[in-house]
Design a protein around this motif. Structure first.
Motif, mmCIF file in Angstrom:
data_model
loop_
_atom_site.group_PDB
_atom_site.id
_atom_site.type_symbol
_atom_site.label_atom_id
_atom_site.label_comp_id
_atom_site.label_asym_id
_atom_site.label_seq_id
_atom_site.Cartn_x
_atom_site.Cartn_y
_atom_site.Cartn_z
ATOM 1 N N PHE A 282 0.829 -1.209 0.000
ATOM 2 C CA PHE A 282 0.000 0.000 0.000
ATOM 3 C C PHE A 282 0.863 1.259 0.000
ATOM 4 O O PHE A 282 0.546 2.251 -0.684
ATOM 5 N N MET A 283 1.960 1.239 0.746
ATOM 6 C CA MET A 283 2.818 2.413 0.877
ATOM 7 C C MET A 283 3.684 2.648 -0.348
ATOM 8 O O MET A 283 4.007 3.795 -0.685
ATOM 9 N N ASN A 284 4.078 1.580 -1.024
ATOM 10 C CA ASN A 284 5.022 1.695 -2.141
ATOM 11 C C ASN A 284 4.572 2.689 -3.214
ATOM 12 O O ASN A 284 5.318 3.605 -3.554
ATOM 13 N N PRO A 285 3.359 2.561 -3.771
ATOM 14 C CA PRO A 285 2.960 3.530 -4.793
ATOM 15 C C PRO A 285 2.780 4.943 -4.255
ATOM 16 O O PRO A 285 3.021 5.917 -4.972
ATOM 17 N N ILE A 286 2.359 5.077 -2.992
ATOM 18 C CA ILE A 286 2.200 6.406 -2.399
ATOM 19 C C ILE A 286 3.549 7.108 -2.318
ATOM 20 O O ILE A 286 3.701 8.264 -2.729
ATOM 21 N N ILE A 287 4.549 6.412 -1.824
ATOM 22 C CA ILE A 287 5.871 7.002 -1.668
ATOM 23 C C ILE A 287 6.506 7.314 -3.013
ATOM 24 O O ILE A 287 7.002 8.410 -3.256
ATOM 25 N N TYR A 288 6.461 6.342 -3.921
ATOM 26 C CA TYR A 288 7.170 6.509 -5.185
ATOM 27 C C TYR A 288 6.421 7.392 -6.175
ATOM 28 O O TYR A 288 7.047 8.028 -7.030
ATOM 29 N N SER A 289 5.098 7.426 -6.107
ATOM 30 C CA SER A 289 4.328 8.222 -7.068
ATOM 31 C C SER A 289 4.169 9.671 -6.610
ATOM 32 O O SER A 289 4.422 10.601 -7.369
ATOM 33 N N LEU A 290 3.741 9.853 -5.371
ATOM 34 C CA LEU A 290 3.440 11.200 -4.898
ATOM 35 C C LEU A 290 4.685 12.012 -4.593
ATOM 36 O O LEU A 290 4.652 13.237 -4.615
ATOM 37 N N ARG A 291 5.809 11.351 -4.288
ATOM 38 C CA ARG A 291 7.028 12.059 -3.910
ATOM 39 C C ARG A 291 8.079 12.057 -5.030
ATOM 40 O O ARG A 291 9.180 12.549 -4.822
ATOM 41 N N ASN A 292 7.732 11.524 -6.178
ATOM 42 C CA ASN A 292 8.702 11.411 -7.264
ATOM 43 C C ASN A 292 8.311 12.347 -8.403
ATOM 44 O O ASN A 292 7.285 12.161 -9.057
ATOM 45 N N LYS A 293 9.142 13.354 -8.658
ATOM 46 C CA LYS A 293 8.834 14.350 -9.688
ATOM 47 C C LYS A 293 8.832 13.735 -11.078
ATOM 48 O O LYS A 293 8.007 14.087 -11.914
ATOM 49 N N GLN A 294 9.755 12.812 -11.331
ATOM 50 C CA GLN A 294 9.831 12.199 -12.658
ATOM 51 C C GLN A 294 8.577 11.383 -12.973
ATOM 52 O O GLN A 294 8.085 11.398 -14.102
ATOM 53 N N ILE A 295 8.060 10.685 -11.968
ATOM 54 C CA ILE A 295 6.827 9.914 -12.160
ATOM 55 C C ILE A 295 5.670 10.861 -12.461
ATOM 56 O O ILE A 295 4.880 10.634 -13.399
ATOM 57 N N LYS A 296 5.546 11.947 -11.690
ATOM 58 C CA LYS A 296 4.441 12.889 -11.888
ATOM 59 C C LYS A 296 4.535 13.587 -13.243
ATOM 60 O O LYS A 296 3.524 13.790 -13.925
ATOM 61 N N GLU A 297 5.752 13.946 -13.649
ATOM 62 C CA GLU A 297 5.925 14.575 -14.958
ATOM 63 C C GLU A 297 5.602 13.591 -16.085
ATOM 64 O O GLU A 297 5.002 13.971 -17.102
#
Length: 310
Positions: A282-297
């Protein structure tokens, strides 16, 4: 054995027998499950479609997300089923399948987190040699080695558990089948099983933890020498999410498996297992998606591309 009945199926346990609480528990589990599936699916989709994310770091992240989706799917759908309905039965084969898959995905995830720590170490401490060391062939080989090692490890522990004779009770005081709970139901001598689990846990869990810790000691010593705060912040932003996921995973696994056969309150064991089975995926996508600028871009680029093409 005399005066005993051999168990051929097990009964899983709910957190409560009160219908309103069972409904609440199933809703919490289902929402966390759906959020985990959607979040990890997003990571897999984005890192696959966006060419700028075709790097070793995101290759390992994509594999981690696939593992998380499989890992949480082993227990949560069945748990929601037993929370809502009166049928708590799971066959011996179904229980063995659940044990095998749980250990397999957990071990593969631990090994993959270790490889990801090595990837960050090479990227930050030896950037000039990074393309040569972390080449595509090496990344694929390490991933396959982790998967094959996990299959062997899981198969051994599953076989070693189900060679035991179960005759005391068929009530598993847990919402899924796991080795510590099953050993409590065995009328065989489980000392050798406990010793093997502890030793193998030290080798895999503590060994991986030590390797990860050493990698991050080198990483942080290098990061602190960077000239600007922006560069230090960028390096820390790629490492901190990995540390958080790894810490949650290691602590929860150690709390469940690296202890003697549990005589603690059953509800406490169930709550501990909740953190072990649900929180990391559950935490993995929250941490990597919401806190990762490259993923959001990358999400924005893919969204704009789809809108314009549509």
């Amino acid at each position: 054995m005399p005066n005993s009945t051999t168990v051929i199926e097990f009964l899983l346990t709910r957190f409560s027998d009160v219908w309103e609480l069972r409904l609440l528990h199933s809703m919490i589990f289902l929402l966390m499950y759906l959020a985990s599936i959607m979040g990890n699916s997003l990571i897999v989709t984005v890192t696959t479609l966006d060419q700028s994310l075709h790097t070793p770091m995101y290759f390992f992240l994509r594999n981690l997300s696939v593992l998380d989706m499989c890992y949480i799917s082993v227990t949560i759908p069945k748990a929601c089923f037993i929370f809502l309905l009166d049928n708590r039965v799971i066959s011996m084969v179904g229980c063995a399948d659940q044990v095998f898959l749980m250990i397999f995905f957990a071990t593969a995830e631990m090994l993959l987190l270790t490889i990801m720590a090595h990837d960050r170490y090479v990227a930050i401490c030896h950037p000039l040699h990074y393309p040569m060391i972390m080449n595509p062939r090496f990344c694929v080989q390490m991933t396959l080695a982790s998967v094959l090692s996990s299959v062997v490890y899981s198969g051994f522990h599953t076989g070693n558990t189900f060679r035991l004779h179960f005759c005391h009770s068929n009530v598993v005081h847990q919402f899924f089948c796991d080795i510590p709970t099953l050993m409590n139901l065995s009328c065989s001598d489980t000392l050798s099983n406990e010793i093997i689990i502890f030793i193998s846990g030290v080798i895999v869990l503590i060994g991986s933890f030590n390797f990860i810790t050493r990698s991050y000691i080198h990483i942080f010593s290098t990061v602190l020498k960077l000239p600007t705060r922006k560069e230090r912040g960028k390096a820390f932003s790629t490492c901190v999410p990995h540390i958080l996921v790894m810490t949650i995973f290691v602590i929860s696994v150690a709390a469940v498996y690296m202890k003697p056969t549990s005589h603690s309150p059953k509800i406490l064991d169930m709550i501990t297992s909740f953190f072990y089975t649900i929180v990391p995926p559950f935490m993995n996508p929250i941490i990597y998606s919401l806190r990762n600028k490259q993923i959001k871009e990358a999400v924005r680029r893919i969204t704009r591309r789809k809108l314009y093409s549509g």
